[in-house]
Design a protein around this motif. Structure first.
Motif, PDB file in Angstrom:
ATOM      1  N   GLN A   1      62.877  26.011  -1.548  1.00 31.52           N
ATOM      2  CA  GLN A   1      61.773  25.602  -2.410  1.00 31.52           C
ATOM      3  C   GLN A   1      61.730  24.080  -2.518  1.00 31.52           C
ATOM      4  O   GLN A   1      60.676  23.481  -2.535  1.00 31.52           O
ATOM      5  N   HIS A   2      62.920  23.465  -2.598  1.00 27.71           N
ATOM      6  CA  HIS A   2      63.038  22.016  -2.741  1.00 27.71           C
ATOM      7  C   HIS A   2      63.828  21.471  -1.556  1.00 27.71           C
ATOM      8  O   HIS A   2      64.909  21.962  -1.259  1.00 27.71           O
ATOM      9  N   GLU A   3      63.330  20.430  -0.930  1.00 23.86           N
ATOM     10  CA  GLU A   3      64.030  19.841   0.223  1.00 23.86           C
ATOM     11  C   GLU A   3      65.400  19.290  -0.141  1.00 23.86           C
ATOM     12  O   GLU A   3      66.295  19.264   0.685  1.00 23.86           O
ATOM     13  N   ASN A   4      65.557  18.858  -1.393  1.00 26.15           N
ATOM     14  CA  ASN A   4      66.824  18.246  -1.799  1.00 26.15           C
ATOM     15  C   ASN A   4      67.789  19.245  -2.426  1.00 26.15           C
ATOM     16  O   ASN A   4      68.784  18.857  -3.022  1.00 26.15           O
ATOM     17  N   ILE A   5      67.513  20.530  -2.292  1.00 24.33           N
ATOM     18  CA  ILE A   5      68.409  21.554  -2.832  1.00 24.33           C
ATOM     19  C   ILE A   5      68.686  22.580  -1.719  1.00 24.33           C
ATOM     20  O   ILE A   5      68.083  23.652  -1.680  1.00 24.33           O
ATOM     21  N   PRO A   6      69.613  22.249  -0.805  1.00 20.44           N
ATOM     22  CA  PRO A   6      69.894  23.117   0.338  1.00 20.44           C
ATOM     23  C   PRO A   6      70.868  24.256  -0.012  1.00 20.44           C
ATOM     24  O   PRO A   6      72.007  24.290   0.435  1.00 20.44           O
ATOM     25  N   THR A   7      70.394  25.175  -0.824  1.00 19.97           N
ATOM     26  CA  THR A   7      71.248  26.239  -1.345  1.00 19.97           C
ATOM     27  C   THR A   7      70.882  27.591  -0.767  1.00 19.97           C
ATOM     28  O   THR A   7      69.808  27.772  -0.195  1.00 19.97           O
ATOM     29  N   ILE A   8      71.775  28.538  -0.965  1.00 20.26           N
ATOM     30  CA  ILE A   8      71.424  29.919  -0.693  1.00 20.26           C
ATOM     31  C   ILE A   8      70.435  30.346  -1.778  1.00 20.26           C
ATOM     32  O   ILE A   8      70.216  29.618  -2.739  1.00 20.26           O
TER      33      ILE A   8
ATOM     34  N   HIS B   1      54.065  23.540  -0.411  1.00 23.23           N
ATOM     35  CA  HIS B   1      53.570  23.046   0.879  1.00 23.23           C
ATOM     36  C   HIS B   1      54.517  23.338   2.042  1.00 23.23           C
ATOM     37  O   HIS B   1      54.090  23.865   3.072  1.00 23.23           O
ATOM     38  N   ARG B   2      55.785  23.006   1.880  1.00 17.81           N
ATOM     39  CA  ARG B   2      56.704  23.170   3.012  1.00 17.81           C
ATOM     40  C   ARG B   2      56.855  24.642   3.398  1.00 17.81           C
ATOM     41  O   ARG B   2      56.933  25.000   4.565  1.00 17.81           O
ATOM     42  N   ARG B   3      56.878  25.535   2.418  1.00 22.13           N
ATOM     43  CA  ARG B   3      56.965  26.964   2.715  1.00 22.13           C
ATOM     44  C   ARG B   3      55.685  27.462   3.380  1.00 22.13           C
ATOM     45  O   ARG B   3      55.730  28.236   4.329  1.00 22.13           O
ATOM     46  N   LYS B   4      54.560  27.036   2.860  1.00 21.14           N
ATOM     47  CA  LYS B   4      53.269  27.471   3.400  1.00 21.14           C
ATOM     48  C   LYS B   4      53.140  27.054   4.861  1.00 21.14           C
ATOM     49  O   LYS B   4      52.680  27.836   5.700  1.00 21.14           O
ATOM     50  N   CYS B   5      53.559  25.848   5.183  1.00 16.59           N
ATOM     51  CA  CYS B   5      53.492  25.367   6.574  1.00 16.59           C
ATOM     52  C   CYS B   5      54.319  26.259   7.496  1.00 16.59           C
ATOM     53  O   CYS B   5      53.883  26.606   8.598  1.00 16.59           O
ATOM     54  N   ILE B   6      55.511  26.609   7.064  1.00 10.38           N
ATOM     55  CA  ILE B   6      56.388  27.449   7.890  1.00 10.38           C
ATOM     56  C   ILE B   6      55.800  28.844   8.051  1.00 10.38           C
ATOM     57  O   ILE B   6      55.743  29.388   9.159  1.00 10.38           O
ATOM     58  N   LEU B   7      55.334  29.439   6.959  1.00 10.22           N
ATOM     59  CA  LEU B   7      54.746  30.776   7.058  1.00 10.22           C
ATOM     60  C   LEU B   7      53.481  30.775   7.904  1.00 10.22           C
ATOM     61  O   LEU B   7      53.267  31.683   8.714  1.00 10.22           O
ATOM     62  N   ASP B   8      52.651  29.755   7.725  1.00  6.38           N
ATOM     63  CA  ASP B   8      51.443  29.657   8.543  1.00  6.38           C
ATOM     64  C   ASP B   8      51.807  29.520  10.023  1.00  6.38           C
ATOM     65  O   ASP B   8      51.165  30.108  10.889  1.00  6.38           O
ATOM     66  N   GLY B   9      52.852  28.759  10.303  1.00  9.20           N
ATOM     67  CA  GLY B   9      53.308  28.604  11.680  1.00  9.20           C
ATOM     68  C   GLY B   9      53.823  29.907  12.267  1.00  9.20           C
ATOM     69  O   GLY B   9      53.542  30.235  13.427  1.00  9.20           O
ATOM     70  N   LEU B  10      54.554  30.672  11.475  1.00  9.44           N
ATOM     71  CA  LEU B  10      55.051  31.970  11.941  1.00  9.44           C
ATOM     72  C   LEU B  10      53.888  32.934  12.191  1.00  9.44           C
ATOM     73  O   LEU B  10      53.864  33.645  13.198  1.00  9.44           O
ATOM     74  N   ALA B  11      52.919  32.932  11.278  1.00 13.72           N
ATOM     75  CA  ALA B  11      51.740  33.798  11.450  1.00 13.72           C
ATOM     76  C   ALA B  11      50.963  33.397  12.700  1.00 13.72           C
ATOM     77  O   ALA B  11      50.489  34.264  13.450  1.00 13.72           O
ATOM     78  N   ALA B  12      50.853  32.088  12.950  1.00  6.95           N
ATOM     79  CA  ALA B  12      50.132  31.602  14.132  1.00  6.95           C
ATOM     80  C   ALA B  12      50.825  32.039  15.427  1.00  6.95           C
ATOM     81  O   ALA B  12      50.182  32.167  16.475  1.00  6.95           O
TER      82      ALA B  12
ATOM     83  N   SER C   1      67.691  31.955   7.570  1.00  4.14           N
ATOM     84  CA  SER C   1      67.663  30.935   6.527  1.00  4.14           C
ATOM     85  C   SER C   1      67.652  29.530   7.092  1.00  4.14           C
ATOM     86  O   SER C   1      68.227  29.264   8.151  1.00  4.14           O
ATOM     87  N   GLU C   2      67.028  28.643   6.325  1.00  2.91           N
ATOM     88  CA  GLU C   2      67.200  27.224   6.598  1.00  2.91           C
ATOM     89  C   GLU C   2      68.681  26.898   6.382  1.00  2.91           C
ATOM     90  O   GLU C   2      69.414  27.672   5.751  1.00  2.91           O
ATOM     91  N   THR C   3      69.100  25.744   6.835  1.00  2.00           N
ATOM     92  CA  THR C   3      70.478  25.312   6.658  1.00  2.00           C
ATOM     93  C   THR C   3      70.812  25.191   5.177  1.00  2.00           C
ATOM     94  O   THR C   3      70.013  24.698   4.390  1.00  2.00           O
ATOM     95  N   VAL C   4      71.986  25.671   4.815  1.00  6.22           N
ATOM     96  CA  VAL C   4      72.471  25.525   3.443  1.00  6.22           C
ATOM     97  C   VAL C   4      73.743  24.678   3.474  1.00  6.22           C
ATOM     98  O   VAL C   4      74.460  24.654   4.461  1.00  6.22           O
ATOM     99  N   SER C   5      73.997  23.979   2.385  1.00 10.31           N
ATOM    100  CA  SER C   5      75.148  23.070   2.343  1.00 10.31           C
ATOM    101  C   SER C   5      76.482  23.789   2.322  1.00 10.31           C
ATOM    102  O   SER C   5      77.464  23.297   2.861  1.00 10.31           O
ATOM    103  N   ASN C   6      76.537  24.957   1.682  1.00 12.36           N
ATOM    104  CA  ASN C   6      77.794  25.691   1.603  1.00 12.36           C
ATOM    105  C   ASN C   6      77.473  27.175   1.644  1.00 12.36           C
ATOM    106  O   ASN C   6      76.906  27.714   0.699  1.00 12.36           O
ATOM    107  N   ARG C   7      77.848  27.831   2.728  1.00 12.69           N
ATOM    108  CA  ARG C   7      77.518  29.251   2.923  1.00 12.69           C
ATOM    109  C   ARG C   7      78.501  30.202   2.259  1.00 12.69           C
ATOM    110  O   ARG C   7      78.262  31.402   2.241  1.00 12.69           O
ATOM    111  N   ALA C   8      79.610  29.717   1.782  1.00 13.37           N
ATOM    112  CA  ALA C   8      80.634  30.579   1.207  1.00 13.37           C
ATOM    113  C   ALA C   8      80.092  31.314  -0.007  1.00 13.37           C
ATOM    114  O   ALA C   8      79.328  30.742  -0.781  1.00 13.37           O
TER     115      ALA C   8
END
Length: 183
Positions: free
Chosen positions: A147-154, A107-118, A171-178
């Motif tokens: 994919q998961h809101e609670n997993i802010p990873t690369i 759902h969260r990915r689909k919303c973002i992609l639909d918004g970009l397409a719009a 990219s969305e924000t990630v907890s550790n970019r290193a």
């Protein structure tokens, strides 16, 4: 070299095996193994629990520092390779603004992609093999949405592919970019 599970020489202490994913083939591990067996956790441990290794598996690796700290694995960054780009000599005209290369039925990915397409951005389809190669060569930028809101990873595997195709990543924000960007 690559081998199948049944080809592993687990009694040979000079051998090192890096295996993934954790599946039914080796859930019971290799009790008494003398070879060094490493589990490379390429997927996310979504419950955030510490990783429990089957017998004979010496350690777990993961390609995101935040995830490694969370599950008790060793952080081992995954590197890209030019051979991930099937045809680097081909410089196709850009047909897509954005390539995603991920599950889009979340759902969260689909919303973002639909918004970009719009907003008028052209979104590349997903694909595999030669189709994926062509899609990546015809894309301007890769977008990474968790994919998961609670997993802010690369997304190590996706980012390696983007690097091979010289695609910038948004990219969305990630907890550790290193080690990709300084903290």
């Amino acid at each position: 070299p690559i081998c199948y599970i049944y080809e592993m020489e687990i009694d040979d202490p000079t051998q090192v095996y890096i295996i993934s994913p954790l599946n039914g083939e080796w859930m019971n591990g290799w009790p008494g193994a003398r070879a060094r067996i490493v589990f490379n956790q390429l997927e996310w441990h979504t419950d955030h629990s510490r990783i429990e290794l089957p017998p004979g598996v010496s350690e777990a690796w993961t390609g995101d520092r935040w995830h490694a700290d969370l599950i008790g694995a060793r952080f081992v960054p995954i590197g890209s390779h030019v051979d991930l780009n099937l045809h680097p000599e081909n410089q196709d005209a850009k047909a897509f603004d954005i390539v995603f290369m991920a599950y889009t039925d979340i759902h969260r990915r689909k919303c973002i992609l639909d918004g970009l397409a719009a907003q008028g951005f052209s979104i590349a389809p997903n694909g595999w093999g030669t189709e994926r190669d062509e899609i990546l060569r015809k894309s301007r930028v890769m977008v990474h949405v968790h994919q998961h809101e609670n997993i802010p990873t690369i997304a190590p595997l996706r980012w390696c592919i983007a690097a091979a195709y010289h695609l910038p990543i948004i990219s969305e924000t990630v907890s550790n970019r290193a080690p990709f960007l300084p903290q």
